[in-house]
Design a protein around this motif. Structure first.
Motif, PDB file in Angstrom:
ATOM      1  N   CYS A  91       8.510  -5.196  -4.375  1.00 36.81           N
ATOM      2  CA  CYS A  91       7.927  -4.117  -3.677  1.00 36.81           C
ATOM      3  C   CYS A  91       8.986  -3.238  -3.077  1.00 36.81           C
TER       4      CYS A  91
ATOM      5  N   ALA B 213       3.776   6.406  -5.289  1.00 41.21           N
ATOM      6  CA  ALA B 213       3.738   6.322  -6.895  1.00 41.21           C
ATOM      7  C   ALA B 213       2.963   7.885  -7.200  1.00 41.21           C
ATOM      8  N   GLN B 214       2.071   8.246  -6.201  1.00 45.15           N
ATOM      9  CA  GLN B 214       1.014   9.371  -6.517  1.00 45.15           C
ATOM     10  C   GLN B 214       1.735  10.714  -5.920  1.00 45.15           C
TER      11      GLN B 214
ATOM     12  N   GLN C 153       3.689   1.324  -1.388  1.00 46.64           N
ATOM     13  CA  GLN C 153       4.338   1.453  -2.877  1.00 46.64           C
ATOM     14  C   GLN C 153       3.333   2.517  -3.763  1.00 46.64           C
ATOM     15  N   HIS C 154       2.038   1.875  -3.563  1.00 47.22           N
ATOM     16  CA  HIS C 154       1.021   2.646  -4.512  1.00 47.22           C
ATOM     17  C   HIS C 154       0.752   4.227  -4.007  1.00 47.22           C
ATOM     18  N   ASP C 155       0.979   4.452  -2.568  1.00 47.70           N
ATOM     19  CA  ASP C 155       0.925   5.766  -2.240  1.00 47.70           C
ATOM     20  C   ASP C 155       2.153   6.545  -2.837  1.00 47.70           C
TER      21      ASP C 155
ATOM     22  N   LYS D 137      10.949  -1.243  -5.937  1.00 48.40           N
ATOM     23  CA  LYS D 137      10.071  -0.209  -6.574  1.00 48.40           C
ATOM     24  C   LYS D 137      10.331   0.983  -5.670  1.00 48.40           C
TER      25      LYS D 137
ATOM     26  N   MET E  72       0.948  -1.306   0.068  1.00 46.02           N
ATOM     27  CA  MET E  72      -0.007   0.110  -0.034  1.00 46.02           C
ATOM     28  C   MET E  72       0.808   1.161   0.010  1.00 46.02           C
TER      29      MET E  72
END
Length: 456
Positions: A130, A84-85, A80-82, A133, A78
């Motif tokens: 993960c 990226a933004q 990692q997704h945050d 990245k 989670m």
């Protein structure tokens, strides 16, 4: 509605009386004392609660630890997704993410070694992907962010601790957590910062002080050089050790050995005037500028001496020495003020010495009970005993010529302005045409500057 006082002193004792609180948990439960004591976010407490809940539901210890590791892995995905933004990243956040990657990777690797573990090889690959990245995204954000030197240093320290982004770059490195400090595949030059400029220590030439003074100009140069050396030592006290002791020793040497002390004006027994040829301060004429310069240098010297004498540890011998040095400054100042300048005599010198026309008498001050108190002083050098004799003889000679009403600054008798100060100020006011005041002490305190020109 209630605080911890009610919980610990009423509810828990009541439950223990019916059924012990420890009996409410299973035998396989593992209570961890002091969980989350230093964790402001409560993460350690949540982790312990999840693990305990799994144990209470019937899972084994190994399975409960695996659940906890998988939960942390999901939180890392989670993050990692945050990441990226976002378009920027603070240095402390980068360090937190780096620590999370290392912690989750190590924990998943440990759980995968357990038999019948829930952490499979696919989950290990997910953890590795993960982490890579996250490291790459973090490095990209740090490269494009305008961080100050402190933030760059913190971010670089986080990168160095994490090691290379490629997990295969250091095989077996997880077995040695601190081995990354020896790696040289990351540039660390920007961590150095600006070089500290070493302080410059100016030399203090104590040997430049002469041993003999043979003229008023030489005495002025001696005192001026002494003040310069004391100022140089004072300004470099953070670079030179024991500057107070050095200054005190220098001033004691100057005041009791090098600078000539005045001889008594009159014989204390016979009352006869002492010949001027035996006294350094009376045997040759003095100019007005030399007189003013000497008085100003004596004032500066006395301030340096007061600073040093009150800043070091007082012993019996040191206390005797500093009182004697103050007396030496006093008699030299008195002798200089009494001199009548050859070129432009000072009105203060005229009236202070009693040489002014008219029915006037000389003025002076006394050392009080120094004669009695100094009998028990501990002098460590013969020169100090000789200086004490000169000081006592000088004031004994003054008592012969200075009447009781001419004593000034006799604060041991009263803490107010005496008759001697009032008489001297009144004479100076008449001499200079200055207004006579009911409170003439304002001329001494500096509140009125009318008599400033005739003080020297």
């Amino acid at each position: 509605m209630h605080n911890a006082h009610v919980f610990y002193e009423r509810i828990l004792p009541a439950l223990n009386g019916v059924r012990p609180v420890q009996a409410n948990s299973s035998g396989s439960a593992a209570w961890v004392p002091g969980v989350g004591g230093g964790d402001a976010a409560g993460g350690a407490l949540v982790s312990s609660a999840m693990r305990e809940a799994a144990v209470l539901l019937g899972e084994g210890i190994v399975t409960a630890d695996a659940y906890l590791a998988l939960t942390r892995l999901q939180l890392l995905v989670m993050a990692q997704h945050d990441l990226a933004q976002v378009s920027s990243l603070a240095a402390h956040d980068a360090a937190v993410l780096d620590c999370a990657c290392r912690t989750v990777s190590r924990e998943c690797a440990e759980r995968a070694l357990d038999s019948n573990s829930l952490v499979s090889s696919s989950l290990l690959e997910l953890c590795l992907e993960c982490s890579i990245k996250l490291d790459r995204r973090r490095m990209d954000l740090e490269a494009c962010s305008s961080l100050d030197n402190g933030a760059r240093a913190a971010a670089a320290a986080a990168n160095i601790c994490s090691g290379c982004t490629d997990a295969l770059g250091a095989p077996g490195g997880a077995c040695f957590p601190l081995f990354g400090r020896f790696r040289r595949d990351t540039d660390v030059d920007f961590l150095a910062g600006a070089a500290l400029v070493p302080p410059i220590t100016l030399p203090v030439e104590l040997s430049s002080i002469p041993d003999i003074v043979d003229s008023y100009e030489a005495a002025g140069n001696l005192l001026r050089r002494t003040c310069d050396i004391c100022a140089l030592l004072s300004n470099q006290s953070h670079l030179i050790r024991h500057t107070y002791l050095m200054r005190f020793a220098l001033l004691m040497h100057i005041l009791t050995r090098v600078l000539p002390l005045p001889q008594p004006l009159f014989n204390a027994v016979t009352g006869a005037q002492a010949p001027a040829k035996h006294c350094f301060w009376r045997r040759s004429p003095i100019r007005r500028e030399s007189q003013i310069d000497l008085l100003d240098l004596l004032r500066r010297t006395s301030r340096h001496f007061s600073c040093t004498a009150l800043s070091i540890k007082v012993t019996r011998s040191l206390d005797a020495a500093r009182i004697l040095a103050s007396g030496c400054i006093a008699i030299v100042s008195d002798a200089v003020v009494r001199r009548i300048a050859a070129d432009s005599p000072s009105w203060l010198s005229f009236h202070y010495s009693g040489e002014a026309p008219g029915p006037t008498a000389p003025f002076g001050f006394d050392m009080g009970l120094y004669d009695v108190e100094s009998r028990y002083s501990v002098f460590t050098e013969p020169s100090l005993s000789a200086a004490r004799t000169i000081v006592l003889d000088y004031f004994a000679g003054l008592r012969v010529v200075v009447p009781a009403e001419g004593q000034i600054f006799a604060f041991e008798r009263a803490d107010i302005l005496g008759a001697g100060e009032r008489a001297l100020l009144n004479q100076l006011c008449i001499q200079t045409g200055t207004s006579l005041l009911d409170q003439p002490e304002v001329y001494l305190t500096g509140e009125r500057k009318d008599l400033a020109l005739c003080r020297a």
